[in-house]
Design an enzyme around this catalytic site. Structure first.
Site, PDB file in Angstrom:
ATOM      1  N   TRP A 131       0.866  -1.191   0.000  1.00 42.71           N
ATOM      2  CA  TRP A 131       0.000   0.000   0.000  1.00 42.71           C
ATOM      3  C   TRP A 131       0.899   1.236   0.000  1.00 42.71           C
ATOM      4  O   TRP A 131       1.863   1.296   0.774  1.00 42.71           O
ATOM      5  CB  TRP A 131      -0.879  -0.032   1.260  1.00 42.71           C
ATOM      6  CG  TRP A 131      -1.820   1.125   1.396  1.00 42.71           C
ATOM      7  CD1 TRP A 131      -2.615   1.663   0.432  1.00 42.71           C
ATOM      8  CD2 TRP A 131      -2.074   1.879   2.588  1.00 42.71           C
ATOM      9  NE1 TRP A 131      -3.349   2.693   0.942  1.00 42.71           N
ATOM     10  CE2 TRP A 131      -3.044   2.853   2.266  1.00 42.71           C
ATOM     11  CE3 TRP A 131      -1.586   1.824   3.890  1.00 42.71           C
ATOM     12  CZ2 TRP A 131      -3.514   3.770   3.198  1.00 42.71           C
ATOM     13  CZ3 TRP A 131      -2.065   2.725   4.817  1.00 42.71           C
ATOM     14  CH2 TRP A 131      -3.021   3.684   4.479  1.00 42.71           C
ATOM     15  N   ASP A 212      -1.191  -6.199   9.078  1.00 42.99           N
ATOM     16  CA  ASP A 212      -2.132  -5.121   8.762  1.00 42.99           C
ATOM     17  C   ASP A 212      -3.405  -5.755   8.183  1.00 42.99           C
ATOM     18  O   ASP A 212      -3.352  -6.427   7.151  1.00 42.99           O
ATOM     19  CB  ASP A 212      -1.473  -4.177   7.743  1.00 42.99           C
ATOM     20  CG  ASP A 212      -2.326  -2.941   7.467  1.00 42.99           C
ATOM     21  OD1 ASP A 212      -3.281  -2.704   8.225  1.00 42.99           O
ATOM     22  OD2 ASP A 212      -2.023  -2.220   6.493  1.00 42.99           O
ATOM     23  N   LYS A 247     -13.862  -0.611   5.393  1.00 45.11           N
ATOM     24  CA  LYS A 247     -14.412  -1.339   4.237  1.00 45.11           C
ATOM     25  C   LYS A 247     -15.505  -2.307   4.667  1.00 45.11           C
ATOM     26  O   LYS A 247     -16.553  -2.358   4.051  1.00 45.11           O
ATOM     27  CB  LYS A 247     -13.316  -2.128   3.521  1.00 45.11           C
ATOM     28  CG  LYS A 247     -11.923  -1.567   3.610  1.00 45.11           C
ATOM     29  CD  LYS A 247     -11.628  -0.487   2.615  1.00 45.11           C
ATOM     30  CE  LYS A 247     -10.240   0.050   2.873  1.00 45.11           C
ATOM     31  NZ  LYS A 247      -9.718   1.043   2.059  1.00 45.11           N
TER      32      LYS A 247
HETATM   33  C1  LMR Z   1      -6.619   2.377  -0.801  1.00 42.92           C
HETATM   34  O1  LMR Z   1      -5.567   1.719  -0.804  1.00 42.92           O
HETATM   35  O2  LMR Z   1      -7.094   2.876  -1.821  1.00 42.92           O
HETATM   36  C2  LMR Z   1      -7.373   2.540   0.482  1.00 42.92           C
HETATM   37  O3  LMR Z   1      -6.734   1.873   1.498  1.00 42.92           O
HETATM   38  C3  LMR Z   1      -7.682   3.942   0.778  1.00 42.92           C
HETATM   39  C4  LMR Z   1      -6.486   4.753   1.163  1.00 42.92           C
HETATM   40  O4  LMR Z   1      -6.554   5.396   2.190  1.00 42.92           O
HETATM   41  O5  LMR Z   1      -5.478   4.752   0.447  1.00 42.92           O
END
Ligand code: LMR
Length: 402
Positions: A131, A212, A247
């Site tokens: 992420w 996570d 979510k």
């Molecule tokens: C994403 O990866 O799009 C979500 O987890 C929202 C975010 O805060 O980035």
């Protein structure tokens, strides 16, 4: 000369910045597959029925909004402990599981980062890729952030041998961030057997696991999706995990989540809790009431909880259906190996909200500029935002840029 005249313009956020660009786009056919937000079959952000029921009850009988304790609403943290670790978990009975309320999963990560930074060796490893915000959050906490191999570079799927090799090479005291399920951004999760091996390597190497969990219930179900956390807990070694209800209860803007630390005994847990409270107090003082009240009410009521698991299953199945439709639609639009293009069947094998399409940055920019279809520059699209009205258009757009 202003005190701010030397302030530089920061780059746009790689994910939330896309929403800003999407909102400004005049294309009437535009589709936002950038941010990870589930939309229903009508393209709407759902208010789950279980949440609506609780809010109606609260509307009729509003509760006072005093400050919560620093570690959060007791009814919430108690329910979260049972939801994630199981009602009969030994760590709960032995008072060695710490659960604190946080500002959703990101808040949990930041508290975890600040807590773990002085305890380990100062390095933290993320999957490559991970992420986009992970790197930024943990750098802010002062870590030297590195990566372990995850997605195979030359093909679809995992580079599991590379992952194990990199974890084996990590120094004792390295924090390792793992995605409990629905890996963001790739959608590739570890099998049961692969988790066993990872848990073994992390434990043998005296690494610190930080699991996570932003998508509990979106892979197989709320009970199945905690398996990685349970496997770590079973080693008897400390494990840290995050929880988010953005979510799975569609409570994005409520910023409701938790951080959990499984300790070796109750005394250690009391000391850990005291330090987490100091961090929370100095960051946000205490957490907001509403989201926690809603989550606690849903999880503690048998009928509402059953309704939630059904609604969650509905979201999960709709995403799976959209994956299949995307694969078929792309094939129908000519994206096939027989046509000299890459077969996109792998999309159906990924789990969760995202698909890592393998599209280049140039192709993603073209998707955006020519078609108004927004995904991240790294080639991630949010499958959970596809529906009957936009899927054909998205297939046509992807086929065009490939
Ligand atoms: C994403 O990866 O799009 C979500 O987890 C929202 C975010 O805060 O980035």
């Amino acid at each position: 000369m202003s005190v701010f005249s030397a302030v530089e313009m920061a780059p746009r956020d790689p994910i939330l910045g896309l929403t800003e660009a999407f909102l400004a786009d005049q294309n009437p056919k535009k589709v936002n597959l950038g941010v990870g937000v589930y939309q229903d079959a009508n393209g709407k952000l759902p208010v789950l029925e279980c949440v609506r029921t609780v809010e109606q009850q609260l509307g009729q009988n509003p509760k006072p909004r005093g400050y919560l304790p620093i570690d959060g609403l007791k009814a919430f943290t108690t329910e979260v402990a049972k939801l994630v670790h199981g009602a009969d978990a030994a760590e709960i009975a032995e008072n060695r599981l710490v659960t604190v309320q946080t500002l959703s999963g990101t808040g949990a990560l930041r508290v975890a980062g600040d807590f773990l930074r002085p305890l380990g060796n100062g390095t933290l490893l993320l999957s490559d890729p991970s992420w986009e915000n992970h790197q930024a959050v943990f750098t802010r906490s002062g870590f030297e952030v590195g990566t372990y191999r995850y997605k195979a570079a030359e093909r679809d799927g995992l580079d599991f041998d590379g992952m194990l090799a990199d974890l084996r090479a990590a120094d004792k005291g390295t924090v390792v961030v793992l995605h409990a399920c629905c890996h963001n951004p790739t959608g590739y999760d570890l099998s049961d057997e692969q988790w066993d091996q990872v848990v073994q390597v992390v434990t043998d190497g005296e690494l610190i696991p930080l699991v996570d969990m932003a998508y509990q219930g979106f892979a197989e179900g709320p009970e199945q999706d905690v398996k990685a956390i349970k496997k770590f807990v079973a080693t008897g070694k400390p494990v840290v995990n995050t929880v988010s209800f953005a979510k799975n209860l569609s409570l994005y803007g409520e910023r409701i989540g938790a951080l959990q630390v499984t300790c070796t005994d109750a005394d250690e847990a009391a000391r850990v809790l005291s330090q987490l409270k100091v961090l929370i107090r100095t960051m946000v003082s205490s957490s907001p009431t509403h989201g926690a009240t809603v989550v606690a009410a849903v999880l503690s009521d048998h009928a509402l909880r059953t309704q939630w698991t059904e609604e969650l299953a509905g979201m999960r199945e709709r995403i799976k259906e959209m994956r299949r439709r995307l694969v078929d639609g792309l094939a129908a639009a000519g994206v096939t190996a027989a046509n000299g293009k890459k077969d996109m069947g792998f999309i159906a094998e990924q789990a969760g909200m995202f698909s890592y399409t393998g599209l280049s940055k140039e192709q993603m920019v073209q998707l955006r500029e020519k078609w108004g279809v927004y995904g991240t520059d790294k080639g991630r699209i949010c499958v959970a935002a596809l529906n009957d009205s936009n899927i054909d258009y998205v297939c046509e757009a992807i086929a065009d840029v490939i």
